[in-house]
Design a protein around this motif. Structure first.
Motif, short mmCIF file in Angstrom:
data_model
loop_
_atom_site.label_atom_id
_atom_site.label_comp_id
_atom_site.label_asym_id
_atom_site.label_seq_id
_atom_site.Cartn_x
_atom_site.Cartn_y
_atom_site.Cartn_z
N UNK A 155 47.31 37.81 32.02
CA UNK A 155 46.37 38.76 32.63
C UNK A 155 44.96 38.38 32.17
N UNK A 156 44.44 37.30 32.75
CA UNK A 156 43.15 36.75 32.35
C UNK A 156 42.09 37.11 33.40
N UNK A 157 40.84 37.27 32.98
CA UNK A 157 39.77 37.71 33.89
C UNK A 157 39.19 36.58 34.74
N UNK A 260 31.15 27.29 26.08
CA UNK A 260 31.32 28.72 25.82
C UNK A 260 31.93 29.38 27.05
N UNK A 261 32.92 30.23 26.85
CA UNK A 261 33.48 31.01 27.94
C UNK A 261 33.73 32.43 27.46
N UNK A 262 33.57 33.39 28.37
CA UNK A 262 33.78 34.79 28.04
C UNK A 262 34.21 35.52 29.31
N UNK A 263 35.02 36.55 29.15
CA UNK A 263 35.49 37.29 30.31
C UNK A 263 35.91 38.70 29.96
N UNK A 264 36.00 39.52 31.00
CA UNK A 264 36.40 40.92 30.85
C UNK A 264 37.23 41.32 32.05
N UNK A 265 38.29 42.08 31.80
CA UNK A 265 39.15 42.56 32.88
C UNK A 265 39.52 44.02 32.63
N UNK A 266 39.54 44.81 33.70
CA UNK A 266 39.99 46.19 33.63
C UNK A 266 40.88 46.45 34.84
N UNK A 267 42.08 46.94 34.62
CA UNK A 267 42.99 47.18 35.72
C UNK A 267 43.91 48.36 35.43
N UNK A 268 44.29 49.07 36.47
CA UNK A 268 45.29 50.11 36.36
C UNK A 268 46.19 50.04 37.58
N UNK A 285 47.52 51.24 32.34
CA UNK A 285 46.12 50.81 32.37
C UNK A 285 45.91 49.79 31.26
N UNK A 286 45.30 48.66 31.58
CA UNK A 286 45.02 47.63 30.58
C UNK A 286 43.56 47.20 30.68
N UNK A 287 43.00 46.79 29.55
CA UNK A 287 41.64 46.26 29.51
C UNK A 287 41.63 45.09 28.54
N UNK A 288 41.02 43.98 28.96
CA UNK A 288 41.02 42.75 28.17
C UNK A 288 39.61 42.18 28.08
N UNK A 289 39.21 41.77 26.89
CA UNK A 289 37.96 41.04 26.68
C UNK A 289 38.29 39.80 25.87
#
Length: 660
Positions: A155-157, A260-268, A285-289
């Motif tokens: 579950x990657x952004x 450099x890499x960065x990401x954010x994900x929010x899902x329900x 509900x999950x949230x990933x940074x």
């Protein structure tokens, strides 16, 4: 590979990338008579699970050559790994009717994608008969595998338009890659561009994506943001998904290469029957940074590198939507360092990596004396690897060997791998290898308890030895590949049904599991004409378990899998892509015909099913219009338990791309 042409074409000894260059106006097939070695591919040839490397943008040397067709291969994305198997390629599958990573991987013979909902709502990736917990997940060579559960690992952004390729890495010894590692590579579509995609369709489906890149000299930035949602194809299968991702690379000359890499994900998502087939009202509900920074520096024969990464994941699970039951807060941090030396006897690599996993939870881990907010339990662990690898290549032969040690809370384990390759003829390569792999129990394996499950704190790491033999052949527009493998696994962890434990599932590892597999694939690709691409693949798996037990997932493997994909172009600007696939899963499941009632059930075998998907698109200039239809035959099927997946689903969209 020599490319003998019956028809004469213009041959250029020099070219330019300016918009007014002759290449931009000829619109013809031309040949190139000068090649610059070390050309930029704008694709990070990551040297990842234990060390990374990057393609250079510098032109090292100019050679004058005969006119030839050129094929390229990427460096295996881990120095202590053996080889990689392509699973997805953006250039070859750009027109395929897929919107998510899960859909893109469904056709690969090495992968069994088991979805619980439509459009990538929730899915597990199984590699060559291994479970979702036995697969390491890398993003541009950085390990972001979740230590709590493999449900969350991929579950990657990152949206599909940013993914340039996905590959299966063989022979990554150490913690996590029991069945293999999936490496997801990102790269810009063009050096500088801006892209917008909007789509919508049945079941209230809406998707919007904005991405772009800027490249200036040695500096490049790739960024993307998206939102995707649906009302669901049946009760309580609605979902929403938000992603944001940025990647910055910079060649600092003497200072080295930075990535450099960065990401954010929010899902329900509504989880109708996801984790208990008889309960239609679950919700999650999950949230990933996540973020990582990599540095590489070359100095003569030597190359040095370091990398650091961090992933934070929140998860809330409701047994009844609106009423929280389980909460988890997971931290996964890692660091690595490595050094390479090129010398007369080959290339020698020395490296080390370290990982820290921590969890706060309402039911996973050891009970806290004082609760931390919502959380009443916590647990942490450290792992590390030390390894040494040497590789040597001759004209037609190559060999590599690695050895090391893995340091875990369960003690030390040996790491090793051997591989060899032979190129008997142009375009043909035969390779073989053997390697040891392992994975640690997840926090869920160790601590999860429920009214239907009992945990087990005595679990130890799984181990396996895998043998592989493969051959690849590429000639002009044709390619063929064959792989045969055997994996001998021991101390396999699974949830086992125990009548002597009040008829509950118990986490244990009382068996060995031998897995045999064959993978065949072939294809045709042409840059012009009516038929642009055709690909056919087949995968077969069988397993032999030494214990007669009722296991939850280890025996539900994809026994047969065949897929055919065809792309044709017509009327100058129109294209049609059709993909057909047949799936035959081993095993059975318990079906609950009355939602919400667990007292009535029956055991059913998985049935073979056929899926047909298609995309019709029109493209001119910066604009592309398309219509997608998935499961055209409206097949009724399931990948997990009795969870019915979507039938016919039609969507359409527009893509606008500006740039060069």
């Amino acid at each position: 590979m020599e490319n003998i042409q019956a028809k004469q074409y213009p041959c250029f000894k020099r070219w330019n990338r300016k918009g007014w260059s002759v290449f931009a106006s000829l619109r013809r097939y031309v040949t190139i008579g000068v090649l610059s070695a070390g050309m930029s591919i704008l694709l990070l040839a990551t040297q990842g699970a234990s060390a990374q490397n990057a393609d250079t943008a510098a032109v090292l040397k100019t050679w004058r050559i005969r006119e030839v067709g050129i094929t390229a291969s990427q460096t295996a994305p881990a120095r202590n790994a053996q080889s990689h198997t392509p699973l997805f390629d953006r250039k070859a599958q750009a027109q395929a009717p897929v919107h998510t990573l899960e859909a893109a991987l469904r056709l690969a013979p090495s992968v069994d994608v088991r979805e619980r909902g439509g459009k990538g709502t929730q899915a597990d990736i199984f590699i060559r008969g291994g479970s979702f917990d036995q697969t390491m997940v890398l993003l541009n060579g950085i390990d972001f595998t979740d230590a709590r559960t493999g449900h969350q690992s991929h579950a990657l952004p990152v949206d599909l338009d940013c993914i340039s390729s996905v590959e299966l890495i063989d022979g990554v010894p150490g913690v996590g890659a029991y069945a293999g590692a999936v490496n997801i590579r990102t790269a810009p579509l063009r050096p500088t561009y801006l892209r917008f995609e909007g789509s919508g369709g049945q079941y209230g489906y809406v998707c919007a994506n904005l991405s772009g890149a800027v490249t200036s000299g040695r500096f490049s930035v790739l960024g993307a943001a998206s939102c995707r949602r649906s009302d669901g194809y049946r009760h309580n299968t609605d979902f929403s998904n938000y992603n944001a991702f940025v990647r910055v690379t910079c060649d600092g000359g003497r200072a080295g290469f930075f990535d450099l890499q960065a990401g954010w994900q929010d899902r329900d998502f509504g989880s109708n029957g996801f984790y208990a087939a008889y309960n239609p009202d679950q919700w999650e509900h999950t949230a990933t940074a996540l973020a990582s920074l990599r540095w590489i520096k070359s100095a003569g024969r030597f190359s040095l590198g370091t990398a650091a990464s961090y992933r934070k994941n929140f998860d809330r699970y409701d047994w009844t939507r609106g009423t929280p039951m389980n909460r988890h807060n997971t931290d996964n941090a890692g660091a690595k360092a490595w050094a390479d030396c090129d010398w007369a006897a080959g290339k020698t690599s020395l490296g080390a990596d370290w990982a820290f996993n921590h969890i706060y939870s309402t039911n996973l881990g050891e009970k806290l004396a004082v609760p931390e907010g919502h959380y009443t339990h916590a647990k942490a662990r450290h792992t590390g690897n030390l390894w040494l690898r040497h590789a040597k290549a001759w004209r037609r032969f190559d060999m590599a060997a690695s050895a090391g040690v893995s340091l875990t809370p369960y003690g030390t384990s040996a790491l090793w791998s051997l591989s060899a390759g032979w190129t008997p003829a142009e375009g043909l390569r035969v390779g073989a290898g053997v390697w040891q792999s392992m994975r640690l129990p997840t926090f869920t394996d160790l601590y999860y308890t429920s009214p239907a499950q009992i945990n087990n704190l005595d679990l130890v790491p799984e181990h396996a030895v895998t043998y592989r033999l493969g051959a690849d052949y590429l000639k002009r527009r044709w390619n063929v590949s064959a792989q045969v493998y055997y994996r001998a696994g021991r101390d396999i962890i699974d949830w086992v049904w125990r009548e002597d434990m009040d008829g509950k599932w118990h986490s244990e590892q009382s068996s060995r599991l031998d897995t045999y597999g064959v993978e065949l694939s072939g294809g045709y690709a042409a840059p012009e004409g009516f038929l642009r691409r055709a690909a056919l693949s087949y995968g077969y798996i069988t397993t032999d378990r030494n214990a007669d037990i009722v296991a939850k997932s280890a025996m539900d493997f994809m026994r047969h899998k065949a897929a055919l994909s065809v792309e044709v172009c017509f009327l100058r600007r129109m294209s049609l892509v059709l993909t057909g696939s047949v799936y035959d899963r081993n095993g059975s499941y318990t079906d609950y015909p009355r939602p919400g009632d667990s007292s009535v059930s029956e055991v059913r075998d998985y049935k073979p099913y056929f899926l047909l998907d298609g995309r019709l698109s029109w493209e001119k200039g910066i604009c592309r219009l398309y219509v997608d239809a998935t499961n055209i035959t409206d097949a009724r099927y399931c990948d997990i338990g009795g969870l019915r997946l979507p039938g016919f689903w039609c969507t359409g969209g527009v893509v606008l791309t500006i740039g060069r």
